[in-house]
Design an enzyme around this catalytic site. Sequence first.
Site, short mmCIF file in Angstrom:
data_model
loop_
_atom_site.label_atom_id
_atom_site.label_comp_id
_atom_site.label_asym_id
_atom_site.label_seq_id
_atom_site.Cartn_x
_atom_site.Cartn_y
_atom_site.Cartn_z
N GLU A 44 -5.63 -1.17 8.65
CA GLU A 44 -5.35 -1.02 10.16
C GLU A 44 -4.27 0.30 10.28
O GLU A 44 -3.80 0.05 10.98
CB GLU A 44 -4.79 -2.32 10.52
N TYR A 98 0.90 -1.28 0.01
CA TYR A 98 0.00 0.09 -0.01
C TYR A 98 0.92 1.31 -0.01
O TYR A 98 1.96 1.31 0.49
CB TYR A 98 -0.72 -0.10 1.16
N ASN A 151 -9.89 0.39 -2.45
CA ASN A 151 -9.71 -0.77 -1.77
C ASN A 151 -10.98 -1.14 -1.16
O ASN A 151 -11.39 -0.33 -0.31
CB ASN A 151 -8.87 -0.24 -0.61
N GLU A 152 -11.49 -2.36 -1.58
CA GLU A 152 -12.73 -2.80 -1.13
C GLU A 152 -13.57 -1.88 -0.75
O GLU A 152 -14.57 -1.71 0.08
CB GLU A 152 -12.45 -3.51 0.37
N TYR A 194 0.63 -9.67 12.91
CA TYR A 194 -0.30 -10.48 12.09
C TYR A 194 -0.27 -11.85 12.08
O TYR A 194 -0.92 -12.62 10.97
CB TYR A 194 -0.13 -9.72 10.65
N GLU A 241 -5.97 -10.74 -1.38
CA GLU A 241 -5.46 -10.79 0.09
C GLU A 241 -5.85 -12.19 0.49
O GLU A 241 -7.17 -12.36 1.01
CB GLU A 241 -6.29 -9.75 0.87
#
Length: 662
Positions: A122, A76, A180-181, A326, A261
Amino acid sequence: MALTTAALLFITFIPFTLAAAAPSFSIDYKNNSFLKDGEPFRYISGSVHYSRIPRVYWKDRLLKMYMAGLNAVQTYVPWNFHEPIPGVYNFTGDGDLSYFLQLCKDIGLLVILRPGPYICAEWDMGGLPAWLLKKKDIVLRSTDPDYLAAVDGWMGKLLPLVKSYLYQNGGPIITVQVENEYGSYFACDFNYLRHLVKLFRSHLGDEVVLFSTDGAAPGFLKCGALQGVYATVDFGPGGNVTAAFETQRQVEPRGPLVNSEFYTGWLDHWGEPHSVTSTKILIKSLTEILDLGANVNLYMFIGGTNFAYWNGANTPFAPQPTSYDYDAPLTEAGDLTEKYFAIRDVIKKYRKLPDGIVPPSTPKFAYGPVKMKKLQTVSESLDILSISGPVRSPYPLTFIQLDQVFGFMLYQTALPAGCVTPTPLSSPLNGVHDRAYVSVDGVAVGILERDKTISINITGKAGSRLDVLVENMGRVNYGKYINDFKGLVSNLTLGNKTLGNWTVYSLSIDEVVKAGLLWDSRPHRKHGKVVVPPPPIPPTSPPIVLSPPTFYGGTFQIPDHIPDLPQDTYIRFPNWRKGQVWINGVNVGRYWPSRGPQVTLFVPACLLSTSAPNNITVLELESAPCSDDQCVVEFTDVPVINGTIQYQKPFTRNPVHMYSRV
Ligand SMILES: *[C@@H]1O[C@H](CO)[C@@H](O)[C@H](O)[C@H]1NC(C)=O
Ligand SMILES: *[C@@H]1O[C@H](CO)[C@@H](O)[C@H](O)[C@H]1NC(C)=O
Ligand SMILES: *[C@@H]1O[C@H](CO)[C@@H](O)[C@H](O)[C@H]1NC(C)=O
Ligand SMILES: *[C@@H]1O[C@H](CO)[C@@H](O)[C@H](O)[C@H]1NC(C)=O
Ligand SMILES: *[C@@H]1O[C@H](CO)[C@@H](O)[C@H](O)[C@H]1NC(C)=O
Ligand SMILES: *[C@@H]1O[C@H](CO)[C@@H](O)[C@H](O)[C@H]1NC(C)=O
Ligand SMILES: *[C@@H]1O[C@H](CO)[C@@H](O)[C@H](O)[C@H]1NC(C)=O
Ligand SMILES: *[C@@H]1O[C@H](CO)[C@@H](O)[C@H](O)[C@H]1NC(C)=O
Ligand SMILES: *[C@@H]1O[C@H](CO)[C@@H](O)[C@H](O)[C@H]1NC(C)=O
């Protein structure tokens, strides 16, 4: 002037050879695959966010990804990281995108670029700069003209830089994601997506493959997919892979299957258990994806760290911790895990692994305990901390009204009447964004917290000084509440009276810590302490003694008799509660062991000095274990990000839900 035949031949010959040799990347709709230089191509990629890794470690992490058998990485571009002030751009240091892209290319990794403008991730406000909120009612991620003007400005800076790194221009970038989404966002503004596509095309040209990513359910693709942008899906392990790709097929009947993803792990929130994803289930689904001939990006391959204040939050308000480990195949610190080798073993069935050795995990060092000394409270240091000086206002002002983006602001007023009996100090509209440390005449009396504690009882004399230090814990990064104003965003009441006559201090804590200004010892006033129950109030926890937010300092030397120091380390806070920590003036992040699950913070070696004593500055917000000047922080060589947690709150966005077909 006449040209000779030879010259003519030469001139026509050159463009021909260039055309033949020119790198190309496209979609082969006939054969359901990507085409790279005219050959069928499939990527096995991993996500790495350069903004979450110190620049000196980019090469190490990318090499490890390459040695796992990946042929691409996905990253990103966080807008707010690069344009901190409107029109002021920063592509240096840890934001040196060109250097990152060049490294990828040099190592042999292609790049899938996700420039947003919104990225979720996030990351604070999903990557959107908080200064957009200067227009109070701005509709983000839509055709709101002020939003679009800001996007155009930013993309006008970013995309020309990106252009020279496109694959067809000799660079590593094979595909570029738009938004994005977007299908998960309420606005469903197709004109916005069309505007972005036109903007991207105008800067990048017609050749580059643009794509979108949405959850693998028809509901998400409805507002996320757009003609001219290749639609891909995202889903985690453990579900029905065939069924998930069928969702993509409903929108893209032909072309490569792509999971943009594929979740190797999942994010954490303060107060919830550390997320863990089983390697076994991951490997099973990865194998199914690769067996289908699909393209996949493992999100994350290395999560890294939300240094300083960069973490985001979900709603109901749940901020993410400093670590963005993560449970990925490479740990937050870039260490190799069992998951890494298991993934590598799967990949090698589909692609030849590169020759050479996997770079080892970086060594860690336990520098041990460091004694900390009380410096001064925030309220005592206002003349240093508030560079711009206070602003008087009848009612509270938000961070952005005072042009402050991150950190803390202090709101001060006088109690309008005596509160002999405990009187509720409340935020009736739940407007403490996000946590307020309250003291009366320098004595800590309690904590208000967004979505959790909207009222505390206080006592005090009429005219007593009320200090409310408000912490921004990270802006909402997902869903419809991303217009996340910080500070006191609505009035406080005392009893049934609205409090007014505020003095509001914008605080430049980072600048002041960096300049070492808190270290001059000044006589500090002695502060009383009061026992109050901790907020929230888990029934079994003992009461804690709150203190007003206070700075502490300590120094330590790197031992000189041990070779190869400094090395990476982790800092822990035994019996400290919640705060912020700086190492040599660099903001390492938030600690909150009293809530968990993160207990230690990653401290990369590049922050440490061998030539001068290293300075640790801590802002403890609740209570430090320093009553007898016996307090220490401690550097250890083992991370703990799965400590016990104080309480759990329901939160519904998880990989299984993202995946399941409704
Ligand atoms: C179609 O793709 C497959 C695998 O992706 C490849 O083996 C095959 O050669 C391709 N066929 C053509 C005609 O490009
Ligand atoms: C630019 O951004 C980097 C990475 O966040 C930061 O370290 C650096 O201080 C910034 N430079 C300026 C001039 O703001
Ligand atoms: C997975 O989904 C496919 C397509 O919807 C279906 O045919 C198949 O039976 C499913 N497999 C399992 C194990 O449920
Ligand atoms: C505040 O005090 C009142 C009266 O003593 C009590 O009923 C109430 O529960 C207290 N509220 C809180 C939030 O402690
Ligand atoms: C605070 O209350 C005053 C008086 O009722 C009102 O005018 C003002 O808009 C309120 N401010 C906020 C931020 O809610
Ligand atoms: C406000 O509180 C005071 C004291 O607690 C009480 O006397 C008064 O009636 C209250 N006023 C309103 C409008 O509720
Ligand atoms: C602010 O203070 C003035 C005088 O000190 C007082 O008259 C006024 O009521 C106060 N305003 C509020 C909202 O408390
Ligand atoms: C720590 O602070 C002292 C005093 O301000 C300064 O001289 C020293 O250089 C600092 N150490 C580092 C590593 O920056
Ligand atoms: C935390 O993680 C460590 C390292 O993976 C593991 O050994 C330990 O059992 C975990 N603790 C808990 C409580 O899950």
